[in-house]
Each structure stands twice: as C-alpha cells, then as structure tokens.
Enzyme design. Structure first.
Site, PDB file in Angstrom:
ATOM      1  NE  ARG A  74       3.347  40.786  45.206  1.00 38.16           N
ATOM      2  CZ  ARG A  74       2.046  40.971  45.277  1.00 38.16           C
ATOM      3  NH1 ARG A  74       1.495  41.267  46.422  1.00 38.16           N
ATOM      4  NH2 ARG A  74       1.287  40.855  44.221  1.00 38.16           N
TER       5      ARG A  74
ATOM      6  CB  THR B 101       4.918  32.326  49.303  1.00 40.16           C
ATOM      7  OG1 THR B 101       5.971  33.105  48.687  1.00 40.16           O
ATOM      8  CG2 THR B 101       5.209  30.850  49.073  1.00 40.16           C
TER       9      THR B 101
ATOM     10  CG  ASP C 170       4.486  42.587  34.585  1.00 42.50           C
ATOM     11  OD1 ASP C 170       5.674  42.571  34.951  1.00 42.50           O
ATOM     12  OD2 ASP C 170       3.743  41.592  34.640  1.00 42.50           O
TER      13      ASP C 170
ATOM     14  CG  ASP D 229       3.099  43.338  37.832  1.00 43.58           C
ATOM     15  OD1 ASP D 229       4.023  44.183  37.795  1.00 43.58           O
ATOM     16  OD2 ASP D 229       3.247  42.200  38.301  1.00 43.58           O
TER      17      ASP D 229
HETATM   18  C1  PRP Z   1       5.623  44.973  43.258  1.00 40.49           C
HETATM   19  C2  PRP Z   1       5.667  46.408  43.716  1.00 40.49           C
HETATM   20  C3  PRP Z   1       6.138  46.270  45.139  1.00 40.49           C
HETATM   21  C4  PRP Z   1       5.514  44.976  45.566  1.00 40.49           C
HETATM   22  C5  PRP Z   1       4.342  45.246  46.452  1.00 40.49           C
HETATM   23  O1  PRP Z   1       6.880  44.538  42.926  1.00 40.49           O
HETATM   24  O2  PRP Z   1       6.483  47.210  42.937  1.00 40.49           O
HETATM   25  O3  PRP Z   1       7.542  46.228  45.269  1.00 40.49           O
HETATM   26  O4  PRP Z   1       5.087  44.302  44.380  1.00 40.49           O
HETATM   27  O5  PRP Z   1       3.793  44.081  46.915  1.00 40.49           O
HETATM   28  P1  PRP Z   1       3.811  43.676  48.457  1.00 40.49           P
HETATM   29  O6  PRP Z   1       3.415  44.884  49.220  1.00 40.49           O
HETATM   30  O7  PRP Z   1       2.781  42.576  48.531  1.00 40.49           O
HETATM   31  O8  PRP Z   1       5.184  43.187  48.798  1.00 40.49           O
HETATM   32  P2  PRP Z   1       7.179  43.068  42.366  1.00 40.49           P
HETATM   33  O9  PRP Z   1       7.647  42.175  43.482  1.00 40.49           O
HETATM   34  O10 PRP Z   1       6.046  42.589  41.537  1.00 40.49           O
HETATM   35  O11 PRP Z   1       8.468  43.314  41.485  1.00 40.49           O
HETATM   36  P3  PRP Z   1       8.646  44.246  40.196  1.00 40.49           P
HETATM   37  O12 PRP Z   1       8.635  45.675  40.667  1.00 40.49           O
HETATM   38  O13 PRP Z   1       9.977  43.812  39.692  1.00 40.49           O
HETATM   39  O14 PRP Z   1       7.533  43.944  39.236  1.00 40.49           O
HETATM   40  N1  URA Z   2       2.405  44.750  42.906  1.00 35.88           N
HETATM   41  C1  URA Z   2       1.875  45.431  41.862  1.00 35.88           C
HETATM   42  O1  URA Z   2       2.597  45.848  40.957  1.00 35.88           O
HETATM   43  N2  URA Z   2       0.543  45.629  41.858  1.00 35.88           N
HETATM   44  C2  URA Z   2      -0.258  45.183  42.835  1.00 35.88           C
HETATM   45  O2  URA Z   2      -1.476  45.415  42.761  1.00 35.88           O
HETATM   46  C3  URA Z   2       0.309  44.486  43.902  1.00 35.88           C
HETATM   47  C4  URA Z   2       1.651  44.289  43.917  1.00 35.88           C
END
Ligand code: PRP
Ligand code: URA
Length: 207
Positions: free
Chosen positions: A103, A107, A202, A199
């Site tokens: 994400r 945006t 993270d 997150d």
């Molecule tokens: C997080 C999570 C989802 C997404 C959800 O991933 O694991 O994939 O956000 O958010 P959305 O429904 O608004 O799209 P992120 O993009 O932070 O990547 P990561 O898993 O590498 O931390």
């Molecule tokens: N991605 C995450 O990891 N946590 C949230 O709360 C939303 C998106």
C-alpha cells in the site's frame, strides 16, 4: 454480513487477542499468527469438495475420501507469509503462489511488485491469505489477478477485517467467501484498522 464467516472459536479469539496486544513482540507474534492461521483453516476449508475412494485397512476394505481438487495457497506479501507455514503443515500437498502488494502510504493504493502463480487456476481451490483487510484495495487487486488466471473457486482468509474492506471486496466479488476472526469498527484517517493490531507486516518482521 452475508458471505462472511466470523470464526468465534475460543482458541482463535484467545490468539487474536494476543496478536492485538501491543506488548506481543515479533517472535511471539510470528508463532501466534501461525497458530491462529491453522485454526482458521479448519473453518475455511470445511466446504471443500471430497470424493469417495476405496482404501484397505490392515483388517478390511473401507470407504475413504480425498479432496476433489488440488489446492493453491496464495499469501499476499509480506504479512500473508506469517500464515503460510502453519497452513502448509495442514495441507502439505498444496501448491503455493505469491502476490507481492504494497500500500502506498499517502494514497493507500495497492501497488504490485511481485507475482508468481500457476498460469491456469481454473481447476484449483485457491485460498488467498492476508492477515489484514483494511480498505480492501490489496484484496481486490489480488482477486483481480486470480480472476485473470481463471480462478473459479477462491476463498479469502483474513485475521482482521474492516467493514470498509469487506464492502469493497463484496462490491467486486459478491459471492466470494470471506473468513475472518473479527470485523473491527472502522479505519482511521491513515487507513489502519481500529482497533486492529497495528501494521501486521512490521509486527511480524520487526521492521
Ligand atoms: C497490509 C496488509 C494487507 C494490506 C491491507 O500490507 O498485509 O496486504 O496492508 O490494506 P488494504 O486493505 O487497505 O489494501 P502492506 O501493504 O502494509 O504490506 P506489508 O504486508 O508488506 O507490510
Ligand atoms: N495493514 C495493516 O497491516 N494493518 C492495518 O490496520 C491496515 C493495513
């Protein structure tokens, strides 16, 4: 919500609470996320089609069953990786595809950076795995990719879902079964789920 199964099993809820707890560090987070994923999988695969096969026990013939279709697990990187290993222990013959999505912070748009999937998914049961369903942008992006590869039987497994994300997925994929351990209250102004667990990527990887 229609088509959404909230898994209320006490062990799932117990583990979800440990994952929500800000004091849970990466090592325990990884372990507990794996445990809860395996528990959720029992519910998420309950409706898999099986077919009868004969089997011989050491004593007598018996009627057995086998899964009708092969399974493809698709974790969304990174956080989906935290659910993969324990699910693979339950379905060791499953194939694994990967979708990398990130994400954008401002945006909240989900941007692809990796995909590796079987070229034709029409014959498979596909399980899309991601702990978090927030705006739904990542899920819809991943589902669109699966649809391009002709996936016909897809189910989505999220640990925590926001109502906004469920609505978005529902709008594009009205019949998709969604399994989650919790439907939380809402998103905050940065697109994080409240109360959520922070997150997931993270917390899983400690960065
Ligand atoms: C997080 C999570 C989802 C997404 C959800 O991933 O694991 O994939 O956000 O958010 P959305 O429904 O608004 O799209 P992120 O993009 O932070 O990547 P990561 O898993 O590498 O931390
Ligand atoms: N991605 C995450 O990891 N946590 C949230 O709360 C939303 C998106």
């Amino acid at each position: 919500m229609k088509g959404v199964t909230v898994i209320t099993h006490p062990l799932v809820q117990h583990n979800l609470t440990r994952l929500r707890d800000q004091r849970t560090g990466p090592q325990e987070f990884r372990r507990v996320l794996g445990e809860v994923a395996a528990l959720m999988l029992y519910e998420a695969t309950r409706s898999f089609a099986v077919e009868p096969i004969p089997v011989k026990t050491p004593l007598a013939p018996a009627r057995g069953f086998q899964l009708r279709r092969e399974v493809v697990l698709v974790p969304v990187l990174r956080a989906g990786l935290g659910m993969l290993d324990s699910i693979l222990q339950l379905i060791p013959h499953a194939r694994v595809g990967f979708i990398g999505l990130k994400r954008e912070e401002t945006t909240l748009r989900a941007v692809f950076y990796h995909k590796s999937l079987p070229p034709d998914l029409s014959k498979f049961e596909v399980i899309l795995i991601d702990p978090m369903l927030a705006t739904g942008g990542s899920a819809v992006g991943a589902l669109d990719l699966l649809a391009e590869l002709d996936a016909r039987r897809v189910r989505l497994v999220n640990l925590v879902a926001a109502p906004e994300g469920i609505r978005r997925v529902r709008k594009h994929y009205p019949h998709l079964p969604i399994f989650t351990a919790a439907i939380d209250e809402r998103l905050n102004d940065k697109g994080y789920i409240l109360p959520g667990l922070g997150d997931a990527g993270d917390r899983l990887f400690g960065v």
